[in-house]
Enzyme design. Structure first.
Site, PDB file in Angstrom:
ATOM      1  NE  ARG A   1       9.888  -4.580   5.009  1.00 28.93           N
ATOM      2  CZ  ARG A   1       9.650  -5.883   4.872  1.00 28.93           C
ATOM      3  NH1 ARG A   1      10.614  -6.703   4.563  1.00 28.93           N
ATOM      4  NH2 ARG A   1       8.440  -6.342   5.031  1.00 28.93           N
TER       5      ARG A   1
ATOM      6  NE  ARG B   1       8.020  -8.909   0.578  1.00 30.63           N
ATOM      7  CZ  ARG B   1       7.129  -8.558   1.496  1.00 30.63           C
ATOM      8  NH1 ARG B   1       6.125  -9.372   1.763  1.00 30.63           N
ATOM      9  NH2 ARG B   1       7.234  -7.413   2.140  1.00 30.63           N
TER      10      ARG B   1
ATOM     11  NE  ARG C   1       3.584  -1.037   7.329  1.00 25.32           N
ATOM     12  CZ  ARG C   1       3.390  -2.172   6.653  1.00 25.32           C
ATOM     13  NH1 ARG C   1       2.258  -2.399   6.038  1.00 25.32           N
ATOM     14  NH2 ARG C   1       4.330  -3.078   6.615  1.00 25.32           N
TER      15      ARG C   1
ATOM     16  NE  ARG D   1       8.470 -12.076   3.436  1.00 24.06           N
ATOM     17  CZ  ARG D   1       7.730 -11.155   4.057  1.00 24.06           C
ATOM     18  NH1 ARG D   1       6.571 -11.496   4.572  1.00 24.06           N
ATOM     19  NH2 ARG D   1       8.149  -9.921   4.174  1.00 24.06           N
TER      20      ARG D   1
ATOM     21  CE  LYS E   1       1.791  -6.580   9.204  1.00 22.56           C
ATOM     22  NZ  LYS E   1       3.230  -6.737   9.415  1.00 22.56           N
TER      23      LYS E   1
HETATM   24  P1  AMP Z   1       3.954  -5.358   3.939  1.00 21.89           P
HETATM   25  O1  AMP Z   1       3.744  -6.440   2.954  1.00 21.89           O
HETATM   26  O2  AMP Z   1       2.722  -5.037   4.718  1.00 21.89           O
HETATM   27  O3  AMP Z   1       5.147  -5.597   4.814  1.00 21.89           O
HETATM   28  O4  AMP Z   1       4.291  -4.030   3.101  1.00 21.89           O
HETATM   29  C1  AMP Z   1       5.388  -3.987   2.234  1.00 21.89           C
HETATM   30  C2  AMP Z   1       5.770  -2.542   1.930  1.00 21.89           C
HETATM   31  O5  AMP Z   1       4.661  -1.866   1.335  1.00 21.89           O
HETATM   32  C3  AMP Z   1       6.132  -1.701   3.144  1.00 21.89           C
HETATM   33  O6  AMP Z   1       7.476  -1.869   3.538  1.00 21.89           O
HETATM   34  C4  AMP Z   1       5.865  -0.295   2.602  1.00 21.89           C
HETATM   35  O7  AMP Z   1       6.883   0.109   1.701  1.00 21.89           O
HETATM   36  C5  AMP Z   1       4.604  -0.513   1.776  1.00 21.89           C
HETATM   37  N1  AMP Z   1       3.391  -0.354   2.625  1.00 21.89           N
HETATM   38  C6  AMP Z   1       2.471  -1.320   2.908  1.00 21.89           C
HETATM   39  N2  AMP Z   1       1.492  -0.829   3.677  1.00 21.89           N
HETATM   40  C7  AMP Z   1       1.789   0.475   3.900  1.00 21.89           C
HETATM   41  C8  AMP Z   1       1.174   1.511   4.645  1.00 21.89           C
HETATM   42  N3  AMP Z   1       0.031   1.313   5.330  1.00 21.89           N
HETATM   43  N4  AMP Z   1       1.758   2.733   4.632  1.00 21.89           N
HETATM   44  C9  AMP Z   1       2.898   2.959   3.943  1.00 21.89           C
HETATM   45  N5  AMP Z   1       3.553   2.023   3.249  1.00 21.89           N
HETATM   46  C10 AMP Z   1       3.001   0.775   3.204  1.00 21.89           C
END
Ligand code: AMP
Length: 204
Positions: free
Chosen positions: A145, A134, A89, A128, A14
């Site tokens: 996740r 990370r 989400r 990654r 994404k």
């Molecule tokens: P991502 O980079 O989009 O995979 O997001 C990394 C982490 O940020 C996720 O595993 C959540 O802990 C938090 N996060 C990102 N976007 C959201 C969201 N819309 N709602 C809740 N937690 C989020």
């Protein structure tokens, strides 16, 4: 004016596609994950609030996430369109986004769903992890996740499908190929990339 959402499991690509699409459509990419990571890295108050959730691979609470997005979408660069990456989400976040768009008399143009099989996304996330270190990319956290995605986020696909907004694209393959697939699928829905004025002049 283009308003897009990008949905897909962790590791589907994404973030990379969001950057490409943001450039193509000349709208800001708004990634809640990036906003949270930036705040954690800089030890801000928000960063301190969200770090434990992120490290555990859990979702940050809706109230906090919704407030961040509401604030971001009211900034000037997002007034003429945006690409949301990783938000909404949860169902609560869908309702908040609906409320924000309604208040603005706006509507989403499309929801791009990037699909990728689980084996593939786990392999990508582990790669990654090795490259970027990370904190939420360890094998256990990755599994969690993915489970949280299935439970909380996958149901949103039905919500947006029933509104006729979902464009499904295979996330497997080279980055350029996937971008091409997304642009083609959006063009089929009448969402073509705006032609820059320079290009238009040279084409005519
Ligand atoms: P991502 O980079 O989009 O995979 O997001 C990394 C982490 O940020 C996720 O595993 C959540 O802990 C938090 N996060 C990102 N976007 C959201 C969201 N819309 N709602 C809740 N937690 C989020």
């Amino acid at each position: 004016m283009t308003r897009l959402l990008l949905i897909g499991p962790p590791g589907a690509g994404k973030g990379t596609q969001a950057e490409r699409l943001s450039e193509a459509f000349a709208v800001p990419a708004v990634s809640t994950g990036d906003i949270f990571r930036y705040n954690v890295k800089n030890d801000t108050e928000l960063g301190l609030q969200v770090k434990a959730f992120m490290d555990a691979g859990a979702y940050v609470p809706d109230s906090l996430t919704n407030a961040i997005v509401s604030d971001r979408l009211q900034q000037e660069d997002a007034v003429d369109g945006f690409l949301l990456d990783g938000y909404p989400r949860t169902q609560d976040q869908v309702h908040e986004l609906d409320r924000l768009l309604e208040a603005d008399n706006g509507a989403l143009d499309a929801v791009v769903l990037i699909v990728a099989d689980t084996e593939e996304v786990v392999a990508r996330l582990l790669k990654r992890a090795a490259e970027q270190g990370r904190a939420d990319d360890t094998a256990d956290v990755i599994r969690h996740r993915l489970a949280v995605y299935e439970e909380q986020t996958a149901p949103l696909i039905d919500i947006y499908s029933s509104r006729g907004l979902v464009v499904t694209v295979d996330g497997l393959g080279a980055v350029d190929e996937v971008t091409g697939r997304i642009l083609d699928a959006l063009a089929e829905r009448g969402l073509s990339v705006p032609v820059a004025s320079g290009d238009a002049a040279s084409a005519s």
